[in-house]
Design a protein around this motif. Structure first.
Motif, PDB file in Angstrom:
ATOM      1  N   GLY A  20      50.476  13.726  48.265  1.00 28.03           N
ATOM      2  CA  GLY A  20      51.461  12.658  48.347  1.00 28.03           C
ATOM      3  C   GLY A  20      51.212  11.678  49.482  1.00 28.03           C
ATOM      4  N   TYR A  21      49.959  11.643  49.996  1.00 26.36           N
ATOM      5  CA  TYR A  21      49.648  10.656  51.033  1.00 26.36           C
ATOM      6  C   TYR A  21      49.304   9.335  50.361  1.00 26.36           C
ATOM      7  CZ  TYR A  21      49.904  13.837  54.989  1.00 26.36           C
ATOM      8  OH  TYR A  21      50.346  14.688  55.969  1.00 26.36           O
ATOM      9  N   ALA A  22      50.307   8.733  49.816  1.00 22.19           N
ATOM     10  CA  ALA A  22      50.164   7.488  49.077  1.00 22.19           C
ATOM     11  C   ALA A  22      51.570   6.939  48.959  1.00 22.19           C
ATOM     12  CB  ALA A  22      49.590   7.763  47.697  1.00 22.19           C
ATOM     13  N   THR A  23      51.692   5.625  48.924  1.00 26.37           N
ATOM     14  CA  THR A  23      53.012   5.002  48.884  1.00 26.37           C
ATOM     15  C   THR A  23      53.317   4.508  47.477  1.00 26.37           C
ATOM     16  OG1 THR A  23      52.804   4.307  51.186  1.00 26.37           O
ATOM     17  CG2 THR A  23      54.462   3.189  49.857  1.00 26.37           C
ATOM     18  N   LEU A  24      54.378   5.057  46.900  1.00 24.77           N
ATOM     19  CA  LEU A  24      54.867   4.568  45.617  1.00 24.77           C
ATOM     20  C   LEU A  24      55.123   3.071  45.732  1.00 24.77           C
ATOM     21  CD1 LEU A  24      57.594   7.024  44.239  1.00 24.77           C
ATOM     22  CD2 LEU A  24      55.574   6.215  43.024  1.00 24.77           C
ATOM     23  N   TYR A  25      54.651   2.304  44.750  1.00 28.07           N
ATOM     24  CA  TYR A  25      54.857   0.851  44.711  1.00 28.07           C
ATOM     25  C   TYR A  25      54.093   0.147  45.834  1.00 28.07           C
ATOM     26  CZ  TYR A  25      58.910   3.310  42.793  1.00 28.07           C
ATOM     27  OH  TYR A  25      59.711   4.228  42.169  1.00 28.07           O
ATOM     28  N   GLY A  26      53.312   0.910  46.602  1.00 24.39           N
ATOM     29  CA  GLY A  26      52.491   0.315  47.650  1.00 24.39           C
ATOM     30  C   GLY A  26      51.037   0.428  47.235  1.00 24.39           C
ATOM     31  N   ASP A  27      50.292   1.309  47.891  1.00 22.39           N
ATOM     32  CA  ASP A  27      48.889   1.482  47.485  1.00 22.39           C
ATOM     33  C   ASP A  27      48.793   2.178  46.125  1.00 22.39           C
ATOM     34  OD1 ASP A  27      49.947   3.527  49.326  1.00 22.39           O
ATOM     35  OD2 ASP A  27      48.112   4.593  48.863  1.00 22.39           O
ATOM     36  N   MET A  28      49.894   2.738  45.628  1.00 24.53           N
ATOM     37  CA  MET A  28      49.862   3.320  44.281  1.00 24.53           C
ATOM     38  C   MET A  28      50.089   2.272  43.188  1.00 24.53           C
ATOM     39  SD  MET A  28      51.871   6.955  44.804  1.00 24.53           S
ATOM     40  CE  MET A  28      51.836   7.347  43.046  1.00 24.53           C
ATOM     41  N   ALA A  29      50.421   1.038  43.574  1.00 28.41           N
ATOM     42  CA  ALA A  29      50.682  -0.001  42.576  1.00 28.41           C
ATOM     43  C   ALA A  29      49.404  -0.341  41.819  1.00 28.41           C
ATOM     44  CB  ALA A  29      51.240  -1.249  43.254  1.00 28.41           C
ATOM     45  N   GLY A  30      49.518  -0.478  40.527  1.00 35.39           N
ATOM     46  CA  GLY A  30      48.373  -0.859  39.708  1.00 35.39           C
ATOM     47  C   GLY A  30      48.342  -0.110  38.405  1.00 35.39           C
ATOM     48  N   GLY A  31      47.385  -0.451  37.561  1.00 31.47           N
ATOM     49  CA  GLY A  31      47.390   0.049  36.194  1.00 31.47           C
ATOM     50  C   GLY A  31      46.415   1.152  35.894  1.00 31.47           C
ATOM     51  N   PHE A  32      45.321   1.236  36.647  1.00 32.56           N
ATOM     52  CA  PHE A  32      44.318   2.247  36.327  1.00 32.56           C
ATOM     53  C   PHE A  32      43.741   2.754  37.634  1.00 32.56           C
ATOM     54  CE2 PHE A  32      40.313   3.901  34.429  1.00 32.56           C
ATOM     55  CZ  PHE A  32      40.866   4.630  33.389  1.00 32.56           C
ATOM     56  N   ALA A  33      44.005   4.022  37.917  1.00 31.72           N
ATOM     57  CA  ALA A  33      43.656   4.611  39.207  1.00 31.72           C
ATOM     58  C   ALA A  33      42.307   5.316  39.070  1.00 31.72           C
ATOM     59  CB  ALA A  33      44.745   5.583  39.660  1.00 31.72           C
ATOM     60  N   VAL A  34      41.255   4.575  39.394  1.00 29.98           N
ATOM     61  CA  VAL A  34      39.889   5.023  39.101  1.00 29.98           C
ATOM     62  C   VAL A  34      39.563   6.365  39.755  1.00 29.98           C
ATOM     63  CG1 VAL A  34      37.457   4.373  39.229  1.00 29.98           C
ATOM     64  CG2 VAL A  34      39.186   2.611  38.862  1.00 29.98           C
ATOM     65  N   LEU A  35      40.038   6.578  40.991  1.00 31.99           N
ATOM     66  CA  LEU A  35      39.660   7.791  41.726  1.00 31.99           C
ATOM     67  C   LEU A  35      40.736   8.873  41.676  1.00 31.99           C
ATOM     68  CD1 LEU A  35      38.075   6.127  44.895  1.00 31.99           C
ATOM     69  CD2 LEU A  35      37.010   6.695  42.702  1.00 31.99           C
ATOM     70  N   LYS A  36      41.695   8.719  40.774  1.00 32.65           N
ATOM     71  CA  LYS A  36      42.849   9.629  40.747  1.00 32.65           C
ATOM     72  C   LYS A  36      42.456  11.096  40.669  1.00 32.65           C
ATOM     73  CE  LYS A  36      47.160  10.291  38.159  1.00 32.65           C
ATOM     74  NZ  LYS A  36      47.951   9.829  37.009  1.00 32.65           N
ATOM     75  N   ASP A  37      41.340  11.401  39.999  1.00 33.19           N
ATOM     76  CA  ASP A  37      40.929  12.804  39.855  1.00 33.19           C
ATOM     77  C   ASP A  37      39.684  13.129  40.682  1.00 33.19           C
ATOM     78  OD1 ASP A  37      41.478  15.325  38.770  1.00 33.19           O
ATOM     79  OD2 ASP A  37      40.071  15.031  37.103  1.00 33.19           O
ATOM     80  N   VAL A  38      39.368  12.250  41.667  1.00 34.35           N
ATOM     81  CA  VAL A  38      38.169  12.455  42.495  1.00 34.35           C
ATOM     82  C   VAL A  38      38.591  12.875  43.905  1.00 34.35           C
ATOM     83  CG1 VAL A  38      36.060  11.411  43.379  1.00 34.35           C
ATOM     84  CG2 VAL A  38      37.011  10.620  41.191  1.00 34.35           C
TER      85      VAL A  38
END
Lengths: 551, 551
Positions: free
Chosen positions: A408-426
């Motif tokens: 959870g070291y990520a900010t909802l609606y902040g750096d998590m904003a966007g449509g496709f999270a390329v490194l989400k499983d890396v």
């Protein structure tokens, strides 16, 4: 011509193609064009398409739409107009007892054989029992003097369906697939299918889908195995194409000139991410992609992947500095953007953060600084990127990695904003490895590093507070990633992980963070799955959750 | 005492309780306390708990955790210490052939009977085939001279399992449930179970869970039916409690003093939303909730529900005006907040919107205004609310309704920001109805309107542009909601809906909007499901999707 003369061998084209889920007319047109190509250019006797080729995979609840059956029937009628080549393809087929995940064989307007999948996976990312009824019985059809059995994907991971085909007289087995990638999956498939070939003394043609569909990446990698289990043809991973094999009718020996190399771990992950991103953007019709380039390693890798997927002209990078952004970060970001030739701009967030802070000063009177102020920075950046996205039609790519998503070291609606999270499983350690791998590729080609070396060498920091380092509040990344892998991918408990030698306090802290971050992951963008368990369809956890870590 | 003397009647307590998913020790403690209460205070011979009472429902992938079996066994050992009352309860039970959704009967430390659910739902919101293997065979046990059959939830919706119990000698059937609410569900259950009772001449005790779990609302509403199908006991909806029935051993006649009224449509929806919100907030441990109060009807209803769920002292409302905010909106918002007694503040967003606009001026040079500028307003509000949430530990409630969620008239990270979207499955027309219903309740109690009448009477507007009205770009809400209901809940096609008399252009426009908004819904907060198909587990659509609306 081969249709009239007696056959001593049969030529199959394995159509490893990239379909658009739901687009039955478009997929049908693609199949027809490829069938004509296979017949006329490749001189193939038969063309084999993957599982559910008509609908793409997975069609999910589109399978519940009432017009599905009509659309599929119309597509089949079109395929039946193709003359002079046998088509093996996948489709959802409505029968009296329900919908089946089926394979049909048609030639010159006639349906020669139909098969319904026996083994319907309903685990991990799969929900096939939501839609389909299992088939029973073997299907064997004759083509140019050879008896050929049919199975579908999961069937081959069990012994029953292939054995039934063999017992019904099959001399060769065709297995059509929509088998998604994870690291090492290609070798796993060769192992399992090779065992099946050996055990039944049956040559097997394995045709897989290629392409990205939301979180799933289909890696292709179709192959043909001799009855001994030996690899007779290996198609490349991550690219579409027709691959030809010739099967000797008398000896059942398979010959082919296609012998692709299987990529290693890093290459396969990198290519999976490139394909997933390219397909998401292209199939959704975005002009290009946009990301916040921080000077850190996650955004640097995301930028590299975006350029490889779409070309630099379709990629924009925005540096959004604040007081805590080091000069070195600005310089490295600018340098990478320049090297790659992407559109680059710098939009400081000071004015927005100040406006928010001033507006909230009365509400926050008497309360000290905490994560709120860090989140304001991240969210000001998120709003800027989304505004550019809205105005220009570019898709925003969040750049967070799996380690951050996990704790959870990520900010909802902040750096998590966007449509496709390329490194989400890396995981973070893999992020470093992929940068090094990509740079090595560049160097081997006589080019400059794609990711500046200094970005790889600096200690990771979110730069949301003075002199902040990620590892101040977390175990070092190699330990963190191993704890996370054990917990998330292997279902180990805190007790198990501590027993394996990790620090008890750290393990309990990390697992607790994973558990309380479910609400963030639930609102995160989709991103390509490359592990055995990503944060998508394959991990379904309640948000409200009273399970205590421990044993 | 009843345990020694021959029984002429048996007293059952139906334990309609609210469990915390995953908290096996906590749920066990609750069950033990209730069992003792039923024995000592209610003089019950047996207590019946709902389906999977030990884990709560649905436990989702917690069922895959290796320590599940150990934890369940430890809980069962604890339950076995209860003396002098028979316990019927639900648990996941590991057997040789896999995990079962089971019911056990224990008394004085002995297991008297075990049953495994036959019919495992894997449609709509259910994924039971992901976890469980279906049971076979009937289970009948004897209690005080009466033979009692067991079934679980979905079993009773099919004729087989209850018939098998009857054929195995059951004189009475206990059906334990975790049956989620949708509008009209309570009556549906009475219909289906009544038919089963009639057809088998079998009295039935139906015990259901109550409480909210993420998107699901369990409405309780446990009941007992005579063998004729007649209702002998009806427990209230939406509240926890033990409900007693006495079954005459000789005649099997059921008597009970519990005869709750079933609420009507509006009341049931309102109560479902209140319960869902209360449980989400309480079970997650938030101090309270926070929402943007715009002067419009959606936030007004959300505020009313929040106050009913948590009390005004745990609710904060923030008006965040901009240039397009009408005075009437400010006044109505302030008036409602004052009436309800919630903490209220006004934080204008002009400074933030200007800071964003100035920062982006160069990037946007030469490009006209569009939705981007509207989204900047919504996102500035989202960031403010999230900052207050971060600082004070209050959960943000997005206030959008189902009609907006359907067509994508909502801003990601703007008005969609927050953790629990109370109206996510409530269409706009129903929002109006619920406000009127709640006001009527208040008036009947001699209180002032909860939602100011003017808020109900004004034409809805997002107030993101001058003189904007929702219906400028959409069909009138009654038509819109009906089009949406047909498309989303009934899987009707554009062709079907147009054939039913709706304007073709509007239908195609609306359905297209639904299809292209999937990416927004995927990142939306969870919210309580009150319809037959919400935007959650029960509607699984691909984001990348080439299906064309039409037939």
């Amino acid at each position: 011509m081969s249709l009239q003369s007696p056959h001593t061998s049969i030529r199959f084209a394995l159509a490893q193609l990239d379909f658009l889920v739901g687009d039955i007319p478009g997929n049908t047109a693609l199949m027809m064009a490829q069938a004509v190509h296979a017949r006329d250019e490749l001189k193939a006797d038969a063309i084999i398409f993957p599982e559910l080729s008509l609908t793409g995979y997975p069609p999910e609840d589109l399978l519940l739409r009432p017009s599905l059956e009509r659309r599929v029937q119309a597509a089949v009628e079109q395929l039946k107009t193709i003359q002079g080549i046998t088509l093996v393809f996948g489709l959802p087929e409505q029968r009296e007892n329900g919908l089946h995940n089926a394979a049909w064989v048609i030639r010159d307007g006639q349906c020669l054989a139909r098969y319904a999948k026996h083994q319907l996976p309903n685990h991990e990312v799969f929900d096939e029992l939501r839609y389909f009824v299992a088939g029973t019985g073997a299907t064997v059809f004759e083509l140019h003097g050879m008896r050929i059995g049919l199975t579908i994907c999961e069937d081959i991971w069990h012994s029953g369906p292939a054995r039934a085909a063999k017992e019904a007289g099959a001399e060769l087995l065709i297995n059509i697939n929509a088998s998604p990638f994870h690291v090492g999956k290609a070798a796993e498939r060769l192992g399992v299918v090779g065992e099946r070939a050996c055990e039944l003394d049956l040559p097997i043609l394995y045709c897989n889908v290629v392409g990205g569909q939301d979180e799933l990446v289909f890696d292709g990698g179709s192959f043909a195995l001799q009855a001994s289990g030996e690899v007779a043809m290996q198609a490349p991973l991550f690219s579409a194409g027709l691959h030809v094999v010739d099967v000797d009718v008398a000896t059942r020996h398979i010959s082919s000139s296609t012998q692709a190399r299987l990529p290693d771990r890093h290459e396969s992950i990198y290519q999976a991410l490139v394909l997933a991103l390219r397909d998401y953007v292209t199939k959704s019709g975005f002009k290009g992609v946009l990301l916040g380039l921080s000077g850190g390693i996650d955004s640097a890798l995301t930028l590299a992947i975006a350029c490889d997927a779409l070309g630099a002209s379709r990629v924009r990078a925005v540096m959004m500095p604040y007081h805590y952004t080091a000069d070195i970060s600005r310089n490295d970001a600018a340098e990478q953007a320049t090297r790659l030739g992407v559109h680059y701009s710098s939009l400081p967030i000071v004015a927005m953060v100040e406006a928010f802070t001033n507006t909230l000063s009365e509400t926050f009177a008497g309360l000290g600084a905490d994560k709120t102020e860090e989140n304001l920075q991240a969210r000001s950046r998120g709003v800027l990127l989304m505004a550019i996205s809205n105005k220009l039609g570019y898709l925003v790519l969040p750049t967070g990695n799996k380690s951050e998503m996990s704790v959870g070291y990520a900010t909802l609606y902040g750096d998590m904003a966007g449509g496709f999270a390329v490194l989400k499983d890396v995981p973070k350690v893999e992020v470093f490895e992929l940068c090094r791998w990509r740079n090595a590729q560049a160097r081997a080609a006589g080019e400059a590093d794609i990711v500046p070396q200094r970005v790889i060498d600096r200690p990771p920091s979110a730069e949301l507070a003075p002199d902040q380092k990620d590892e101040d509040s977390l175990p070092p990344y190699p330990a963190l990633d191993e704890i996370l892998r054990r917990y998330i991918e292997c279902d180990e408990s805190a007790h198990d992980i501590i027993a394996a030698g990790f620090d008890a306090e750290q393990v309990n802290h990390v697992l607790r963070l994973v558990d309380i971050s479910e609400h963030k992951r639930r609102q995160s963008a989709v991103g390509p799955r490359i592990s055995r368990r990503g944060f998508g369809k394959d991990r379904r956890y309640p948000i409200v959750n009273g399970w205590k870590i421990g044993d």
